[in-house]
Motif scaffolding. Sequence first.
Motif, PDB file in Angstrom:
ATOM      1  N   ALA A 129      -4.360  39.760  28.069  1.00  0.00           N
ATOM      2  CA  ALA A 129      -4.478  40.722  27.325  1.00  0.00           C
ATOM      3  C   ALA A 129      -5.304  41.171  26.806  1.00  0.00           C
ATOM      4  N   VAL A 130      -6.792  40.282  26.507  1.00  0.00           N
ATOM      5  CA  VAL A 130      -7.555  40.845  26.242  1.00  0.00           C
ATOM      6  C   VAL A 130      -8.208  41.927  27.171  1.00  0.00           C
ATOM      7  N   GLY A 131      -8.631  41.271  28.482  1.00  0.00           N
ATOM      8  CA  GLY A 131      -9.021  41.896  29.208  1.00  0.00           C
ATOM      9  C   GLY A 131      -7.893  43.421  29.821  1.00  0.00           C
ATOM     10  N   LEU A 132      -7.139  43.410  29.457  1.00  0.00           N
ATOM     11  CA  LEU A 132      -6.799  44.680  29.724  1.00  0.00           C
ATOM     12  C   LEU A 132      -6.574  45.649  28.743  1.00  0.00           C
ATOM     13  N   VAL A 133      -6.341  44.878  27.741  1.00  0.00           N
ATOM     14  CA  VAL A 133      -6.745  46.258  26.550  1.00  0.00           C
ATOM     15  C   VAL A 133      -8.368  46.829  26.858  1.00  0.00           C
ATOM     16  N   MET A 134      -9.405  46.048  27.419  1.00  0.00           N
ATOM     17  CA  MET A 134     -10.351  47.092  27.287  1.00  0.00           C
ATOM     18  C   MET A 134     -10.474  47.634  29.144  1.00  0.00           C
ATOM     19  N   ALA A 135     -10.064  47.441  29.550  1.00  0.00           N
ATOM     20  CA  ALA A 135     -10.209  48.012  30.502  1.00  0.00           C
ATOM     21  C   ALA A 135      -8.543  48.697  30.473  1.00  0.00           C
ATOM     22  N   GLY A 136      -8.050  49.501  29.952  1.00  0.00           N
ATOM     23  CA  GLY A 136      -7.375  50.225  29.428  1.00  0.00           C
ATOM     24  C   GLY A 136      -7.681  51.778  28.821  1.00  0.00           C
ATOM     25  N   SER A 137      -8.759  50.925  28.150  1.00  0.00           N
ATOM     26  CA  SER A 137      -8.984  51.579  26.976  1.00  0.00           C
ATOM     27  C   SER A 137     -10.694  52.126  27.311  1.00  0.00           C
ATOM     28  N   LEU A 138     -11.152  52.407  28.440  1.00  0.00           N
ATOM     29  CA  LEU A 138     -12.084  52.556  29.509  1.00  0.00           C
ATOM     30  C   LEU A 138     -11.884  53.280  30.430  1.00  0.00           C
ATOM     31  N   LEU A 139     -10.349  53.131  31.024  1.00  0.00           N
ATOM     32  CA  LEU A 139     -10.026  54.169  31.633  1.00  0.00           C
ATOM     33  C   LEU A 139      -9.527  55.448  30.704  1.00  0.00           C
ATOM     34  N   LEU A 140      -8.392  55.619  30.020  1.00  0.00           N
ATOM     35  CA  LEU A 140      -7.952  56.494  29.346  1.00  0.00           C
ATOM     36  C   LEU A 140      -9.356  56.897  27.989  1.00  0.00           C
ATOM     37  N   MET A 141     -10.552  56.747  28.168  1.00  0.00           N
ATOM     38  CA  MET A 141     -11.464  57.214  26.835  1.00  0.00           C
ATOM     39  C   MET A 141     -11.833  59.029  28.243  1.00  0.00           C
ATOM     40  N   PRO A 142     -11.174  59.828  27.631  1.00  0.00           N
ATOM     41  CA  PRO A 142     -11.023  60.851  27.447  1.00  0.00           C
ATOM     42  C   PRO A 142     -12.507  61.721  28.251  1.00  0.00           C
ATOM     43  N   ARG A 143     -13.752  61.532  27.749  1.00  0.00           N
ATOM     44  CA  ARG A 143     -15.168  61.504  28.470  1.00  0.00           C
ATOM     45  C   ARG A 143     -15.495  60.850  29.418  1.00  0.00           C
ATOM     46  N   LEU A 144     -15.045  59.327  29.859  1.00  0.00           N
ATOM     47  CA  LEU A 144     -15.573  59.199  30.489  1.00  0.00           C
ATOM     48  C   LEU A 144     -14.851  59.344  31.903  1.00  0.00           C
ATOM     49  N   TYR A 145     -13.587  59.629  31.882  1.00  0.00           N
ATOM     50  CA  TYR A 145     -12.339  60.051  32.272  1.00  0.00           C
ATOM     51  C   TYR A 145     -12.303  61.289  33.537  1.00  0.00           C
ATOM     52  N   GLY A 146     -13.346  62.115  32.266  1.00  0.00           N
ATOM     53  CA  GLY A 146     -13.314  63.687  33.110  1.00  0.00           C
ATOM     54  C   GLY A 146     -14.701  63.020  33.839  1.00  0.00           C
ATOM     55  N   GLN A 147     -16.205  62.189  33.275  1.00  0.00           N
ATOM     56  CA  GLN A 147     -16.918  62.511  34.077  1.00  0.00           C
ATOM     57  C   GLN A 147     -16.700  61.845  35.540  1.00  0.00           C
ATOM     58  N   ALA A 148     -15.713  60.802  35.428  1.00  0.00           N
ATOM     59  CA  ALA A 148     -15.779  59.938  37.039  1.00  0.00           C
ATOM     60  C   ALA A 148     -15.065  61.083  37.564  1.00  0.00           C
ATOM     61  N   HIS A 149     -14.823  62.439  37.346  1.00  0.00           N
ATOM     62  CA  HIS A 149     -14.791  63.470  39.017  1.00  0.00           C
ATOM     63  C   HIS A 149     -16.132  64.653  38.974  1.00  0.00           C
ATOM     64  N   LEU A 150     -17.230  64.050  39.082  1.00  0.00           N
ATOM     65  CA  LEU A 150     -17.886  64.859  38.944  1.00  0.00           C
ATOM     66  C   LEU A 150     -19.223  63.995  40.202  1.00  0.00           C
ATOM     67  N   ILE A 151     -19.573  65.024  41.036  1.00  0.00           N
ATOM     68  CA  ILE A 151     -20.841  64.141  41.878  1.00  0.00           C
ATOM     69  C   ILE A 151     -22.337  63.999  40.969  1.00  0.00           C
ATOM     70  N   ASP A 152     -22.171  63.020  40.294  1.00  0.00           N
ATOM     71  CA  ASP A 152     -23.001  62.839  38.855  1.00  0.00           C
ATOM     72  C   ASP A 152     -24.434  61.441  38.814  1.00  0.00           C
ATOM     73  N   THR A 153     -24.695  61.391  38.437  1.00  0.00           N
ATOM     74  CA  THR A 153     -25.802  60.179  38.268  1.00  0.00           C
ATOM     75  C   THR A 153     -25.392  59.054  36.520  1.00  0.00           C
ATOM     76  N   ASP A 154     -24.459  58.924  35.964  1.00  0.00           N
ATOM     77  CA  ASP A 154     -24.126  59.249  34.417  1.00  0.00           C
ATOM     78  C   ASP A 154     -23.010  57.630  35.260  1.00  0.00           C
ATOM     79  N   ILE A 155     -22.512  58.314  35.808  1.00  0.00           N
ATOM     80  CA  ILE A 155     -20.939  56.593  36.332  1.00  0.00           C
ATOM     81  C   ILE A 155     -21.663  55.468  37.319  1.00  0.00           C
ATOM     82  N   PRO A 156     -22.572  56.467  38.605  1.00  0.00           N
ATOM     83  CA  PRO A 156     -22.756  55.169  39.061  1.00  0.00           C
ATOM     84  C   PRO A 156     -24.304  54.288  38.105  1.00  0.00           C
ATOM     85  N   GLY A 157     -24.340  55.022  36.845  1.00  0.00           N
ATOM     86  CA  GLY A 157     -25.480  54.132  35.879  1.00  0.00           C
ATOM     87  C   GLY A 157     -24.655  53.283  35.515  1.00  0.00           C
TER      88      GLY A 157
END
Length: 421
Positions: free
Chosen positions: A170-198
């Motif tokens: 349950a704790v792991g799923l809360v963490m995974a869902g929070s990270l996946l649905l965070m708008p800033r990161l979700y948007g960044q994960a669709h770009l050719i960039d250097t932030d998500i690899p970091g």
Amino acid sequence: MMDTLELPDETKPAIRPQREETLILPEPTVATAGDRSASSRWRLGSVLVFAVALVALAPTTGDIGLTWDEPAYRYSQVMSAQWWDQLAHSRSWGDVRGLLDPETLLYYWPYARFGINFHPPLAGQLNLATHALFGTWMKDIPARRLATVIEFALTIAIGFGFLARRYGTAVGLVMAGSLLLMPRLYGQAHLIDTDIPGLLLWAATALAFWNGLHEKKGMPWRVLVGILLGLAFVEKMATVGVLLPLMLWLAAGHLTRTLTRHGSRADWIDGLATSGLMLLPLALAFQEIQGLQRQLPPPAQTNLFIHRPSSDLPGFILAVPLGIWLLRRLLSRIFPGSKLWGVERPALETWTAILAFAPVVGWLANPAWWSETLPRLAHYYTLSNNRRGALPDIQIIYFGQIYEYSLPWHNAWVLLGSRCR
């Protein structure tokens, strides 16, 4: 005579409980089977979380539009792809030697210097890899963006696995869902960039660091920490910042314990001798870089095809700590019973693995640094330190006001508050 079998009569009954304890053998086996079952569950859960994240992210990589950096990052990938293609079609050592010429490497690898893409090549090469794998049936930009999608999905899976193993699914799923649905990161994960690899490197380094300190056979994890930190250097200078909390953790949790522990003389001898020998060549290389940067023009005016100060030290000096690390490991094999060389010291071994592997990986993972290593590193070091003066400032609208280069300190708290709302 206490080591002999002839014991006084009053001591003989003490042997019986030991004999009874030896009969209780199934418990460790049952515990091991339970551990394996639990391990299989969270590993399977991590795979499923990774798959769900891919399904949520991959279909949207074809969104219309490009960010400011994507055309530049794509250009550097196209240039390096030509070098890889020529290397794959080489038919003689002469062809390979031509591709290893200092100017050829500089031409085909426009990374880590003033120009269209001043970041090192790791993020770009990961984008290039997914383009090579999926570019035949996907469009150009989505195929390159897919690397970022996979990296973000891996980050989510790593976070889930780490927390689910310790605190439950349950704790792991809360963490995974929070990270996946965070708008800033979700948007960044669709770009050719250097932030998500970091972000992926931060998560992977933290996991390897923890396992290296706490797993029974933790040496491969400690080596992985050094490798990942080397990759962090060839991803983005800011990514190396993960080293700071790791060192603070080692100092607070292990160095203080060694200081107060009785009989830690061997620990100190090993730590000071090994660390000192490994730090010496790195200190000499850094001193040489400091001297070379004074011979170079300001970063925006430096042309590495023209400005090529000679170095008194070869790039191979960055591999000397790895040789010392291997010698130290050899001593532990030769003298396994030695209190000095044969004792496992997880914190010290993590530190020395960083010194051994990070410089070598950082050097070899950027072909442009294979030749004239220290002068080119000096330029990158100067560019990274003087980024604001060397590169155009990015204008950002924040609360109706335009800021250049960076936002005020309360930016992160505002983003966090808007996310919680």
